[in-house]
Design a protein around this motif. Structure first.
Motif, short mmCIF file in Angstrom:
data_model
loop_
_atom_site.label_atom_id
_atom_site.label_comp_id
_atom_site.label_asym_id
_atom_site.label_seq_id
_atom_site.Cartn_x
_atom_site.Cartn_y
_atom_site.Cartn_z
N GLU A 115 0.80 -1.22 0.00
CA GLU A 115 0.00 0.00 0.00
C GLU A 115 0.84 1.28 0.00
O GLU A 115 0.37 2.36 -0.39
CB GLU A 115 -0.88 -0.01 1.26
CG GLU A 115 -1.95 1.05 1.31
CD GLU A 115 -2.78 0.95 2.57
OE1 GLU A 115 -2.24 0.50 3.61
OE2 GLU A 115 -3.96 1.30 2.53
N MET A 116 2.10 1.16 0.41
CA MET A 116 2.93 2.34 0.67
C MET A 116 2.93 3.38 -0.46
O MET A 116 2.69 4.57 -0.22
CB MET A 116 4.35 1.89 0.99
CG MET A 116 5.17 3.00 1.60
SD MET A 116 6.90 2.59 1.74
CE MET A 116 6.92 0.87 1.93
N PRO A 117 3.18 2.97 -1.72
CA PRO A 117 3.20 3.99 -2.79
C PRO A 117 1.87 4.72 -2.96
O PRO A 117 1.84 5.90 -3.30
CB PRO A 117 3.54 3.19 -4.05
CG PRO A 117 4.18 1.94 -3.54
CD PRO A 117 3.51 1.64 -2.25
N LEU A 118 0.76 4.04 -2.72
CA LEU A 118 -0.54 4.69 -2.84
C LEU A 118 -0.70 5.76 -1.76
O LEU A 118 -1.28 6.82 -2.00
CB LEU A 118 -1.68 3.67 -2.69
CG LEU A 118 -1.90 2.70 -3.85
CD1 LEU A 118 -3.07 1.77 -3.53
CD2 LEU A 118 -2.17 3.46 -5.13
N ILE A 119 -0.19 5.44 -0.59
CA ILE A 119 -0.30 6.41 0.50
C ILE A 119 0.54 7.63 0.20
O ILE A 119 0.11 8.77 0.40
CB ILE A 119 0.11 5.76 1.83
CG1 ILE A 119 -0.91 4.67 2.18
CG2 ILE A 119 0.17 6.79 2.94
CD1 ILE A 119 -0.66 4.00 3.49
N PHE A 120 1.74 7.41 -0.32
CA PHE A 120 2.58 8.56 -0.70
C PHE A 120 1.90 9.40 -1.78
O PHE A 120 2.03 10.62 -1.81
CB PHE A 120 3.95 8.09 -1.21
CG PHE A 120 4.97 8.03 -0.12
CD1 PHE A 120 5.48 9.19 0.43
CD2 PHE A 120 5.41 6.81 0.38
CE1 PHE A 120 6.42 9.14 1.45
CE2 PHE A 120 6.34 6.75 1.40
CZ PHE A 120 6.86 7.92 1.93
N ALA A 121 1.17 8.74 -2.68
CA ALA A 121 0.50 9.46 -3.76
C ALA A 121 -0.87 9.99 -3.32
O ALA A 121 -1.61 10.55 -4.13
CB ALA A 121 0.35 8.54 -4.97
N ARG A 122 -1.20 9.77 -2.04
CA ARG A 122 -2.50 10.17 -1.47
C ARG A 122 -3.66 9.59 -2.26
O ARG A 122 -4.63 10.27 -2.59
CB ARG A 122 -2.60 11.70 -1.41
CG ARG A 122 -1.63 12.31 -0.45
CD ARG A 122 -1.87 13.78 -0.23
NE ARG A 122 -1.10 14.26 0.89
CZ ARG A 122 0.21 14.54 0.85
NH1 ARG A 122 0.88 14.35 -0.28
NH2 ARG A 122 0.83 14.97 1.91
N LYS A 123 -3.53 8.30 -2.61
CA LYS A 123 -4.60 7.63 -3.35
C LYS A 123 -4.95 6.32 -2.65
O LYS A 123 -4.93 5.25 -3.26
CB LYS A 123 -4.12 7.30 -4.77
CG LYS A 123 -3.81 8.49 -5.65
CD LYS A 123 -3.31 7.96 -7.00
CE LYS A 123 -2.76 9.06 -7.86
NZ LYS A 123 -1.97 8.54 -8.99
N ARG A 124 -5.16 6.37 -1.38
CA ARG A 124 -5.40 5.15 -0.61
C ARG A 124 -6.56 4.36 -1.20
O ARG A 124 -7.61 4.94 -1.49
CB ARG A 124 -5.70 5.53 0.83
CG ARG A 124 -5.09 4.58 1.79
CD ARG A 124 -5.05 5.10 3.17
NE ARG A 124 -4.63 3.97 3.99
CZ ARG A 124 -4.30 4.06 5.25
NH1 ARG A 124 -4.36 5.20 5.86
NH2 ARG A 124 -3.93 2.99 5.93
N ASP A 125 -6.38 3.04 -1.36
CA ASP A 125 -7.40 2.22 -2.00
C ASP A 125 -7.22 0.76 -1.55
O ASP A 125 -6.57 -0.04 -2.23
CB ASP A 125 -7.25 2.35 -3.52
CG ASP A 125 -8.39 1.66 -4.26
OD1 ASP A 125 -9.10 0.84 -3.64
OD2 ASP A 125 -8.55 1.95 -5.46
N PRO A 126 -7.81 0.38 -0.39
CA PRO A 126 -7.61 -0.96 0.16
C PRO A 126 -8.03 -2.07 -0.81
O PRO A 126 -7.40 -3.14 -0.85
CB PRO A 126 -8.49 -0.96 1.41
CG PRO A 126 -8.67 0.47 1.77
CD PRO A 126 -8.63 1.23 0.49
N ASP A 127 -9.11 -1.83 -1.59
CA ASP A 127 -9.55 -2.88 -2.53
C ASP A 127 -8.50 -3.14 -3.60
O ASP A 127 -8.23 -4.29 -3.97
CB ASP A 127 -10.87 -2.47 -3.20
CG ASP A 127 -12.01 -2.42 -2.19
OD1 ASP A 127 -11.87 -3.07 -1.12
OD2 ASP A 127 -13.01 -1.74 -2.45
N LYS A 128 -7.92 -2.05 -4.08
CA LYS A 128 -6.88 -2.18 -5.11
C LYS A 128 -5.68 -2.95 -4.55
O LYS A 128 -5.08 -3.78 -5.24
CB LYS A 128 -6.45 -0.78 -5.58
CG LYS A 128 -5.52 -0.81 -6.74
CD LYS A 128 -5.22 0.60 -7.22
CE LYS A 128 -4.36 0.54 -8.48
NZ LYS A 128 -3.94 1.85 -8.92
#
Lengths: 234, 290
Positions: A111-124
């Motif tokens: 998940e880390m890169p999504l969090i850095f990109a501010r695009k959190r998406d648990p399903d993805k």
């Protein structure tokens, strides 16, 4: 190949460093193209320029001269901040040592890169973990996995931001042949979805599983006739 | 350090290096660390009577009452490899107090990393009692804690550093330090920068790991380990990849952090490092030895 299918276009790329009065050409007129859905193996001895080239293509470093287009964009003209953003949007990396964070679960590492990109998406995140066949280990810590599975986590993390290009620096150097082969199988699956992959490796066996093998010597591509990597095994 | 008799003997034999183990330690370590306090050395109250007194007090006291961060009694960890059973830890008793500096010393395979993994809730004991930061993790009447609970306790109380640093190669030093905060939605770049300043890397904030020396990379890892304001830092061979001079500089940094109130448990095979801490626990084949 149509122009728009070219993910990487490197023309006469040089990367030179100065050490005291000496100039070192880590890349000396490198040419290479990578198409959409193509997997290339780059071989060559230590110091031949493999990692330096990955660093240029991965926008971790800038060429001293030459043309380097990534997904059609001339990255030599980008500022440092633009390079960071460009890298996050278009390029995934994996490394021999995985670089997973030991205190984070598989899910969190991915998940880390999504969090850095501010695009959190648990399903993805869960979808990606399923793609690399680690759903049973989603809540495990890296230390509870074998090497092959750790590299799967690293691949999932590298691809979670939907990059078009995956750069792999000696990705199976720490794995047994069976794990290596299953990692290549996984690469092929993503390749079939259009991902372009460059694998830099000392392992000729791994390189030969790719679509095309390129050998570097002294910072540029050499012909098969000049090859010593192949000569050593033939 | 208050542990089994063996470790107590270690303390009594080294009165000169015993720092104020418990007497002054109702303090919040990380606020002090970030305030760059340099006066911590004056807190030294080093009488062995004080230690002995504390030991007698702590014997039957609840683990949390006297600032005990880790309490392990009869700790056992068994791994199975095929039909083989490996007792990585075999009945270890240890207590780690707030602000204490403990070294786990032993050869490869002695049980050092296993101990750190259990203290850091990265793994579960096979048997024995374990309490970490006031949370009962295992023991006779302790209910099974779900992974998410262990993750939470770990994040709130414990920082880790490792021999391999485990920094993300594509991220800057500041981003690497900030990373643990992202999951709580509390990203704090200013704080990350302050910690990098604190570990002497104010001039390297935008550098990526490959642009840093080994010692500098480990300093980034230390800053990252401190970002969640842990009470306890667990360090697994943190200077194993560094030359002697860099090792000493990193160790000096640990010493400063410890003086400012951070408890540290450091695993190493390096007897030189072990000479400089409050307490040494010698591990051999999963047991504490003389």
């Amino acid at each position: 190949m149509y122009k728009e299918d070219l993910l990487i276009e490197a023309r006469d790329v040089w990367r030179s460093y100065t050490r005291g009065s000496e100039t070192i050409h880590a890349l000396a007129g490198m040419n290479l193209t990578l198409g959409r859905g193509e997997m290339i193996g780059i071989v060559g001895r230590s110091g031949s320029g493999k990692t330096t080239f990955l660093n240029q293509v991965g926008c971790l470093d800038k060429p001293t001269s030459g043309t380097l287009k990534i997904v059609g964009r001339d990255v030599t003209k980008l500022s440092e901040n633009e390079l960071v953003e460009f890298r996050r949007d278009h390029i995934g990396f994996i490394f021999q040592l995985f670089y997973l964070i030991p205190t984070l679960t598989v899910k969190e590492n991915v998940e880390m890169p999504l969090i850095f990109a501010r695009k959190r998406d648990p399903d993805k995140v869960m979808d990606m973990i399923k793609k690399v066949e680690l759903e049973k280990n989603a809540n495990a810590l890296p230390g509870q996995l074998n090497g092959g599975d750790m590299q799967r986590v690293a691949i999932a993390r590298a691809l979670i931001n939907d990059p078009q290009i995956l750069l792999a620096d000696e990705p199976t150097g720490r794995l047994e042949h069976k794990s290596r082969d299953s990692i290549v199988e996984l690469f092929r699956r993503f390749q079939s979805e259009g991902l372009g992959i460059i694998i830099a490796t000392h392992d000729l066996g791994l390189a030969q599983m790719t679509d095309r093998v390129i050998e570097l010597k002294d910072g540029c591509v050499i012909d098969r006739e000049e090859s010593y990597v192949f000569a050593e095994v033939e | 350090m208050v542990s089994n008799n063996t470790a107590v003997m270690d303390i009594k034999e080294k009165p000169g290096i015993i720092r104020s183990i418990v007497c002054d330690r109702a303090r919040s370590p990380l606020s002090r660390i970030l305030s760059l306090s340099k006066d911590a050395a004056t807190h030294s109250s080093t009488s062995s009577e004080c230690v002995a007194s504390v030991m007698s007090q702590t014997k039957d006291a609840p683990a949390s009452a006297l600032g005990v961060l880790v309490k392990a009694e009869g700790l056992v960890k068994v791994y199975r490899r095929g039909a083989e059973e490996i007792r990585a830890l075999d009945g270890v008793n240890v207590r780690v107090q707030q602000g204490e500096f403990v070294c786990l010393l032993g050869h490869s395979g002695a049980g050092k990393t296993t101990t750190l993994n259990l203290f850091g809730l990265m793994d579960r004991p096979s048997d024995g009692e374990l309490t970490v930061a006031g949370h009962a993790i295992s023991g006779a009447d302790v209910s099974f804690l779900p992974e998410a609970k262990l993750d939470m306790i770990r994040r709130e109380n414990i920082g880790f550093i490792f021999q391999q640093f485990y920094l993300m190669p594509t991220l800057s030093a500041t981003e690497n330090v900030d990373m643990p905060l992202l999951w709580s939605g509390k990203s704090d770049v200013e704080r990350s920068r302050a910690l990098l300043e604190r570990v002497g890397l104010g001039h390297r904030m935008t550098h990526r790991p490959a642009e840093l020396s080994g010692g500098e990379q480990q300093r980034v890892a230390v800053a990252r380990a401190l970002i969640n304001e842990p009470k306890l830092l667990l360090a697994d061979e943190p200077t194993g990849n560094l030359d002697t001079r860099t090792r000493d500089a990193i160790f000096d940094l640990f010493g400063e952090l410890n003086k400012e109130g951070l408890a540290i448990v450091l695993a190493t095979h390096d007897t030189e490092i072990a000479r400089r801490v409050d307490t040494v626990i010698h591990l051999q084949e999963g047991r504490i030895v003389d």
